[in-house]
Design a protein around this motif. Structure first.
Motif, PDB file in Angstrom:
ATOM      1  N   PHE A  55       3.394   4.740  10.508  1.00 41.93           N
ATOM      2  CA  PHE A  55       4.304   4.874  11.641  1.00 41.93           C
ATOM      3  C   PHE A  55       4.705   3.504  12.173  1.00 41.93           C
ATOM      4  N   TRP A  56       3.729   2.628  12.438  1.00 41.33           N
ATOM      5  CA  TRP A  56       4.033   1.324  13.027  1.00 41.33           C
ATOM      6  C   TRP A  56       4.772   0.419  12.050  1.00 41.33           C
ATOM      7  N   ALA A  57       4.606   0.640  10.750  1.00 40.22           N
ATOM      8  CA  ALA A  57       5.411  -0.109   9.773  1.00 40.22           C
ATOM      9  C   ALA A  57       6.889   0.232   9.968  1.00 40.22           C
ATOM     10  N   VAL A  58       7.187   1.509  10.160  1.00 38.18           N
ATOM     11  CA  VAL A  58       8.567   1.937  10.419  1.00 38.18           C
ATOM     12  C   VAL A  58       9.045   1.373  11.755  1.00 38.18           C
ATOM     13  N   ALA A  59       8.213   1.491  12.791  1.00 41.40           N
ATOM     14  CA  ALA A  59       8.613   1.068  14.136  1.00 41.40           C
ATOM     15  C   ALA A  59       8.901  -0.426  14.216  1.00 41.40           C
ATOM     16  N   LEU A  60       8.108  -1.234  13.503  1.00 45.36           N
ATOM     17  CA  LEU A  60       8.217  -2.687  13.641  1.00 45.36           C
ATOM     18  C   LEU A  60       8.837  -3.401  12.447  1.00 45.36           C
ATOM     19  N   GLY A  93       6.049 -13.112   7.032  1.00 46.16           N
ATOM     20  CA  GLY A  93       4.831 -13.893   7.164  1.00 46.16           C
ATOM     21  C   GLY A  93       4.772 -14.741   8.420  1.00 46.16           C
ATOM     22  N   VAL A  94       5.560 -14.385   9.431  1.00 45.14           N
ATOM     23  CA  VAL A  94       5.634 -15.193  10.648  1.00 45.14           C
ATOM     24  C   VAL A  94       4.898 -14.534  11.817  1.00 45.14           C
ATOM     25  N   LEU A  95       5.125 -13.254  12.004  1.00 43.49           N
ATOM     26  CA  LEU A  95       4.556 -12.531  13.145  1.00 43.49           C
ATOM     27  C   LEU A  95       3.108 -12.131  12.878  1.00 43.49           C
ATOM     28  N   PRO A  96       2.367 -11.767  13.927  1.00 40.56           N
ATOM     29  CA  PRO A  96       0.951 -11.422  13.747  1.00 40.56           C
ATOM     30  C   PRO A  96       0.757 -10.195  12.867  1.00 40.56           C
ATOM     31  N   SER A  97      -0.369 -10.163  12.192  1.00 42.43           N
ATOM     32  CA  SER A  97      -0.760  -9.002  11.400  1.00 42.43           C
ATOM     33  C   SER A  97      -1.339  -7.938  12.334  1.00 42.43           C
ATOM     34  N   ILE A 116       5.197  -4.343   6.675  1.00 44.19           N
ATOM     35  CA  ILE A 116       4.823  -3.779   5.375  1.00 44.19           C
ATOM     36  C   ILE A 116       3.301  -3.731   5.272  1.00 44.19           C
ATOM     37  N   GLU A 117       2.823  -2.887   4.367  1.00 44.13           N
ATOM     38  CA  GLU A 117       1.382  -2.840   4.116  1.00 44.13           C
ATOM     39  C   GLU A 117       0.939  -4.197   3.577  1.00 44.13           C
ATOM     40  N   ARG A 118      -0.183  -4.680   4.083  1.00 45.80           N
ATOM     41  CA  ARG A 118      -0.687  -5.967   3.602  1.00 45.80           C
ATOM     42  C   ARG A 118      -1.079  -5.830   2.139  1.00 45.80           C
ATOM     43  N   PRO A 119      -0.576  -6.722   1.278  1.00 47.67           N
ATOM     44  CA  PRO A 119      -0.905  -6.635  -0.143  1.00 47.67           C
ATOM     45  C   PRO A 119      -2.396  -6.915  -0.374  1.00 47.67           C
ATOM     46  N   PRO A 120      -2.934  -6.422  -1.474  1.00 45.81           N
ATOM     47  CA  PRO A 120      -4.345  -6.690  -1.769  1.00 45.81           C
ATOM     48  C   PRO A 120      -4.570  -8.186  -1.996  1.00 45.81           C
ATOM     49  N   GLU A 144     -16.612   4.760  -1.620  1.00 52.56           N
ATOM     50  CA  GLU A 144     -15.305   5.428  -1.635  1.00 52.56           C
ATOM     51  C   GLU A 144     -15.008   6.170  -0.338  1.00 52.56           C
ATOM     52  N   GLU A 145     -16.031   6.724   0.317  1.00 57.46           N
ATOM     53  CA  GLU A 145     -15.795   7.458   1.573  1.00 57.46           C
ATOM     54  C   GLU A 145     -15.364   6.530   2.710  1.00 57.46           C
ATOM     55  N   GLU A 146     -15.436   5.217   2.521  1.00 58.52           N
ATOM     56  CA  GLU A 146     -14.999   4.261   3.537  1.00 58.52           C
ATOM     57  C   GLU A 146     -13.623   3.651   3.233  1.00 58.52           C
ATOM     58  N   TRP A 147     -13.020   4.013   2.130  1.00 59.56           N
ATOM     59  CA  TRP A 147     -11.754   3.411   1.728  1.00 59.56           C
ATOM     60  C   TRP A 147     -10.623   3.682   2.719  1.00 59.56           C
ATOM     61  N   ASP A 148     -10.696   4.776   3.462  1.00 54.66           N
ATOM     62  CA  ASP A 148      -9.644   5.114   4.431  1.00 54.66           C
ATOM     63  C   ASP A 148     -10.019   4.729   5.864  1.00 54.66           C
ATOM     64  N   ASP A 149     -11.036   3.882   6.035  1.00 55.72           N
ATOM     65  CA  ASP A 149     -11.481   3.500   7.374  1.00 55.72           C
ATOM     66  C   ASP A 149     -10.611   2.422   8.019  1.00 55.72           C
ATOM     67  N   GLY A 150      -9.676   1.877   7.287  1.00 51.35           N
ATOM     68  CA  GLY A 150      -8.812   0.845   7.847  1.00 51.35           C
ATOM     69  C   GLY A 150      -7.492   0.772   7.108  1.00 51.35           C
ATOM     70  N   ALA A 151      -6.486   0.258   7.793  1.00 50.56           N
ATOM     71  CA  ALA A 151      -5.181   0.000   7.181  1.00 50.56           C
ATOM     72  C   ALA A 151      -4.642  -1.266   7.846  1.00 50.56           C
ATOM     73  N   TYR A 152      -3.850  -2.019   7.083  1.00 50.31           N
ATOM     74  CA  TYR A 152      -3.439  -3.338   7.553  1.00 50.31           C
ATOM     75  C   TYR A 152      -1.964  -3.561   7.261  1.00 50.31           C
ATOM     76  N   LEU A 153      -1.261  -4.084   8.270  1.00 47.18           N
ATOM     77  CA  LEU A 153       0.159  -4.382   8.128  1.00 47.18           C
ATOM     78  C   LEU A 153       0.393  -5.865   8.326  1.00 47.18           C
ATOM     79  N   THR A 154       1.476  -6.326   7.730  1.00 50.81           N
ATOM     80  CA  THR A 154       1.866  -7.721   7.883  1.00 50.81           C
ATOM     81  C   THR A 154       3.377  -7.803   8.039  1.00 50.81           C
ATOM     82  N   ASP A 155       3.815  -8.831   8.699  1.00 52.34           N
ATOM     83  CA  ASP A 155       5.234  -9.113   8.833  1.00 52.34           C
ATOM     84  C   ASP A 155       5.756  -9.532   7.455  1.00 52.34           C
ATOM     85  N   PRO A 156       6.824  -8.913   6.958  1.00 54.56           N
ATOM     86  CA  PRO A 156       7.314  -9.277   5.624  1.00 54.56           C
ATOM     87  C   PRO A 156       7.736 -10.739   5.505  1.00 54.56           C
TER      88      PRO A 156
END
Length: 139
Positions: free
Chosen positions: A14-19, A58-62, A22-26, A44-56
């Protein structure tokens, strides 16, 4: 900035669309986050415990979205303003048209409208909630 939430990937999308983020690359050397998790022994049960976005650019905060067990129960003390209208120096009709377009896009992405505010008898801004109920303004 970190956002506590119940469903990190859903909220991050949602916030990727709003702002426009993009998803932070591996990390370098890994084709996917799953490969990184596997290499570092993350269960594996912890793989969905976090998600990370970045400014495409690379200027704005992650942004980080971290899973927590408790749900939001009161109004946010900090919120974001999506400044879609271009500011009060923009013609009122044009500014409001931009706000309405942004609200439609964000509603389609999972937000809900909470309240529309007026100033001087003219529409001014809209308070919305993201998919987990966190308030933000579109102005």
């Amino acid at each position: 900035m970190t956002v506590d939430c119940a469903e990190p990937r859903v909220l991050a999308r949602f916030w990727a669309v709003a702002l426009g983020y993009i998803e932070r690359p591996p990390p370098a050397g890994f084709a996917s986050w799953e490969a990184w998790f596997t290499d570092f022994g993350v269960p594996e049960e912890e793989w969905d415990d976090g998600a990370y976005l970045t400014d495409p650019e690379g200027v704005l905060p992650s942004l980080s979205f971290l899973k927590v067990p408790e749900h939001k129960v009161v109004k946010n003390r900090v919120h974001l303003d999506i400044q879609a209208g271009g500011g009060r120096e923009v013609d009122g009709e044009m500014r409001w048209e931009r706000v309405v377009e942004a609200v439609a896009r964000l509603t389609a992405a999972g937000a809900t409208v909470l309240h529309e505010y007026e100033t001087g008898g003219r529409p001014d801004h809209i308070v919305m909630a993201d998919p987990e109920g966190n308030e933000f303004c579109v102005l």
